[in-house]
Design a protein around this motif. Structure first.
Motif, PDB file in Angstrom:
ATOM      1  N   LYS A  94       0.859  -1.188   0.000  1.00 32.55           N
ATOM      2  CA  LYS A  94       0.000   0.000   0.000  1.00 32.55           C
ATOM      3  C   LYS A  94       0.894   1.237   0.000  1.00 32.55           C
ATOM      4  N   ARG A  95       0.483   2.253  -0.747  1.00 29.15           N
ATOM      5  CA  ARG A  95       1.211   3.520  -0.716  1.00 29.15           C
ATOM      6  C   ARG A  95       0.858   4.243   0.578  1.00 29.15           C
ATOM      7  N   ILE A 140      -3.111  11.453  26.069  1.00 22.15           N
ATOM      8  CA  ILE A 140      -2.429  10.157  26.032  1.00 22.15           C
ATOM      9  C   ILE A 140      -0.913  10.346  26.086  1.00 22.15           C
ATOM     10  N   LEU A 141      -0.393  11.234  25.255  1.00 24.20           N
ATOM     11  CA  LEU A 141       1.058  11.403  25.183  1.00 24.20           C
ATOM     12  C   LEU A 141       1.621  12.060  26.437  1.00 24.20           C
ATOM     13  N   ALA A 142       0.789  12.834  27.150  1.00 19.98           N
ATOM     14  CA  ALA A 142       1.235  13.376  28.431  1.00 19.98           C
ATOM     15  C   ALA A 142       1.459  12.257  29.432  1.00 19.98           C
ATOM     16  N   LYS A 143       0.721  11.173  29.282  1.00 17.00           N
ATOM     17  CA  LYS A 143       0.825  10.029  30.183  1.00 17.00           C
ATOM     18  C   LYS A 143       1.909   9.051  29.739  1.00 17.00           C
ATOM     19  N   THR A 144       2.034   8.829  28.431  1.00 17.49           N
ATOM     20  CA  THR A 144       2.923   7.784  27.930  1.00 17.49           C
ATOM     21  C   THR A 144       4.279   8.310  27.471  1.00 17.49           C
ATOM     22  N   GLY A 145       4.367   9.621  27.183  1.00 19.17           N
ATOM     23  CA  GLY A 145       5.583  10.154  26.582  1.00 19.17           C
ATOM     24  C   GLY A 145       5.538  10.053  25.069  1.00 19.17           C
ATOM     25  N   ASN A 146       6.489  10.722  24.417  1.00 21.87           N
ATOM     26  CA  ASN A 146       6.488  10.811  22.962  1.00 21.87           C
ATOM     27  C   ASN A 146       7.206   9.659  22.270  1.00 21.87           C
ATOM     28  N   ARG A 147       7.878   8.822  23.024  1.00 21.01           N
ATOM     29  CA  ARG A 147       8.699   7.773  22.417  1.00 21.01           C
ATOM     30  C   ARG A 147       7.838   6.770  21.655  1.00 21.01           C
ATOM     31  N   ASP A 148       8.263   6.453  20.436  1.00 26.39           N
ATOM     32  CA  ASP A 148       7.590   5.463  19.603  1.00 26.39           C
ATOM     33  C   ASP A 148       6.103   5.758  19.450  1.00 26.39           C
ATOM     34  N   ALA A 149       5.788   7.015  19.149  1.00 25.25           N
ATOM     35  CA  ALA A 149       4.407   7.429  18.886  1.00 25.25           C
ATOM     36  C   ALA A 149       4.318   7.905  17.434  1.00 25.25           C
ATOM     37  N   TYR A 150       3.345   7.389  16.695  1.00 24.29           N
ATOM     38  CA  TYR A 150       3.231   7.653  15.269  1.00 24.29           C
ATOM     39  C   TYR A 150       1.756   7.747  14.881  1.00 24.29           C
ATOM     40  N   PHE A 151       1.519   8.172  13.634  1.00 26.33           N
ATOM     41  CA  PHE A 151       0.233   7.945  12.998  1.00 26.33           C
ATOM     42  C   PHE A 151       0.489   7.089  11.776  1.00 26.33           C
ATOM     43  N   TRP A 152      -0.560   6.529  11.204  1.00 24.25           N
ATOM     44  CA  TRP A 152      -0.410   5.701  10.008  1.00 24.25           C
ATOM     45  C   TRP A 152      -1.529   6.033   9.040  1.00 24.25           C
ATOM     46  N   SER A 153      -1.182   6.160   7.769  1.00 22.81           N
ATOM     47  CA  SER A 153      -2.182   6.503   6.763  1.00 22.81           C
ATOM     48  C   SER A 153      -1.735   6.004   5.399  1.00 22.81           C
ATOM     49  N   THR A 154      -2.699   5.537   4.608  1.00 26.51           N
ATOM     50  CA  THR A 154      -2.416   5.120   3.238  1.00 26.51           C
ATOM     51  C   THR A 154      -3.178   6.029   2.274  1.00 26.51           C
ATOM     52  N   TYR A 155      -2.743   6.030   1.037  1.00 25.28           N
ATOM     53  CA  TYR A 155      -3.375   6.894   0.047  1.00 25.28           C
ATOM     54  C   TYR A 155      -4.715   6.350  -0.441  1.00 25.28           C
ATOM     55  N   ASN A 156      -5.069   5.140  -0.034  1.00 27.18           N
ATOM     56  CA  ASN A 156      -6.391   4.626  -0.407  1.00 27.18           C
ATOM     57  C   ASN A 156      -7.397   4.762   0.732  1.00 27.18           C
ATOM     58  N   GLY A 157      -7.036   5.531   1.788  1.00 27.77           N
ATOM     59  CA  GLY A 157      -8.024   5.908   2.790  1.00 27.77           C
ATOM     60  C   GLY A 157      -7.924   5.237   4.135  1.00 27.77           C
ATOM     61  N   ALA A 158      -7.126   4.203   4.280  1.00 28.11           N
ATOM     62  CA  ALA A 158      -6.972   3.561   5.589  1.00 28.11           C
ATOM     63  C   ALA A 158      -6.050   4.418   6.458  1.00 28.11           C
ATOM     64  N   GLU A 159      -6.385   4.528   7.745  1.00 30.77           N
ATOM     65  CA  GLU A 159      -5.560   5.359   8.617  1.00 30.77           C
ATOM     66  C   GLU A 159      -5.755   4.969  10.071  1.00 30.77           C
ATOM     67  N   LEU A 160      -4.802   5.428  10.890  1.00 26.29           N
ATOM     68  CA  LEU A 160      -4.859   5.248  12.333  1.00 26.29           C
ATOM     69  C   LEU A 160      -4.344   6.537  12.954  1.00 26.29           C
ATOM     70  N   ASP A 161      -5.146   7.141  13.853  1.00 27.71           N
ATOM     71  CA  ASP A 161      -4.785   8.441  14.405  1.00 27.71           C
ATOM     72  C   ASP A 161      -3.509   8.391  15.227  1.00 27.71           C
ATOM     73  N   LEU A 162      -3.342   7.340  16.030  1.00 23.52           N
ATOM     74  CA  LEU A 162      -2.162   7.249  16.896  1.00 23.52           C
ATOM     75  C   LEU A 162      -1.766   5.790  17.048  1.00 23.52           C
ATOM     76  N   LEU A 163      -0.481   5.529  16.866  1.00 23.56           N
ATOM     77  CA  LEU A 163       0.087   4.194  17.037  1.00 23.56           C
ATOM     78  C   LEU A 163       1.189   4.274  18.073  1.00 23.56           C
ATOM     79  N   LEU A 164       1.068   3.469  19.132  1.00 25.40           N
ATOM     80  CA  LEU A 164       2.091   3.402  20.176  1.00 25.40           C
ATOM     81  C   LEU A 164       2.732   2.029  20.179  1.00 25.40           C
ATOM     82  N   MET A 165       4.056   2.003  20.243  1.00 25.23           N
ATOM     83  CA  MET A 165       4.819   0.760  20.368  1.00 25.23           C
ATOM     84  C   MET A 165       5.331   0.662  21.800  1.00 25.23           C
ATOM     85  N   ARG A 166       4.924  -0.373  22.511  1.00 26.02           N
ATOM     86  CA  ARG A 166       5.347  -0.530  23.888  1.00 26.02           C
ATOM     87  C   ARG A 166       5.609  -2.002  24.184  1.00 26.02           C
TER      88      ARG A 166
END
Length: 231
Positions: A94-95, A140-166
């Motif tokens: 996916k793009r 959320i980020l005030a509680k968890t911190g900024n480390r390994d925090a992302y968003f995800w989105s594709t050009y065909n419309g799929a997306e995720l507002d916030l992704l945390l790796m823990r």
């Protein structure tokens, strides 16, 4: 401004803060940018709140280079006025969007720059959902911190507002300004593609309930306890 006795006093406090920041604080940090320029740029970013970075468009609007507007946004990010949420992308068929998202970190300053002076005006603003998204994300980020925090989105419309790796797990967050959020195709795509362990749909109400085994609706008042249980 939260402690002000009236909405008018609160708005005046925020306006004074914005003026002091661009006229005194930024020069005191050693940056020689005309106050009206950085104020205008800050206002432009308010209209981009929750959108991906487009330096070329902003540069054309200000009549400056891409590099200059890049320096401006880095300055506002470094002084905690703006958050640049980086994209997550991996090797999938996916793009994917690879530019950061821009958020104003304080919702009161955001509303002041957008000249939204009441809840009625906010709820009639076309992008009020983006305001909610930025506010809830900051909690959320005030509680968890900024480390390994992302968003995800594709050009065909799929997306995720916030992704945390823990701790080897992946947690997703969606922010919906709705009383009773439901699942969407995009949520299922995000779970399958990113192999999420859990996806929380955060809304402004008080109720929590499961939508599927991995998708749970969480009221903002219960958000911290939910995060502690996850992380």
């Amino acid at each position: 401004s939260f402690l002000a006795s009236t909405e008018e006093d609160a708005a005046r406090w925020r306006e004074d803060f914005i003026r002091t920041f661009v006229e005194k604080d930024i020069p005191a940090l050693g940056f020689s940018i005309p106050p009206q320029t950085i104020h205008r740029f800050w206002t432009m970013l308010a209209h981009y709140h929750g959108q991906t970075w487009n330096g070329s468009e902003l540069g054309r609007a200000l009549g400056v280079s891409d590099k200059t507007v890049r320096n401006y946004v880095d300055l506002l990010a470094g002084t905690y006025m703006v958050r640049q949420l980086p994209p997550w992308f991996e090797n999938i068929a996916k793009r994917q969007v690879k530019a950061p998202k821009i958020y104003l970190r304080d919702s009161g300053i955001l509303h002041q720059l957008l000249h939204l002076s009441s809840e009625t005006e906010l709820l009639s603003y076309p992008k009020y959902g983006a305001s909610w998204e930025g506010f809830a994300m900051e909690q959320i980020l005030a509680k968890t911190g900024n480390r390994d925090a992302y968003f995800w989105s594709t050009y065909n419309g799929a997306e995720l507002d916030l992704l945390l790796m823990r701790q080897g797990k992946r947690y997703g967050f969606e922010f919906k300004y709705a009383d009773a959020p439901s699942t969407s195709r995009s949520m299922h795509i995000a779970i399958d593609t990113l192999q999420l362990d859990r996806l929380c749909v955060v809304h402004p109400g008080k109720t929590d309930y499961p939508l599927t085994e991995k998708i749970h609706v969480v009221g903002i008042e219960n958000l911290y306890s939910e995060i502690e249980d996850l992380l």
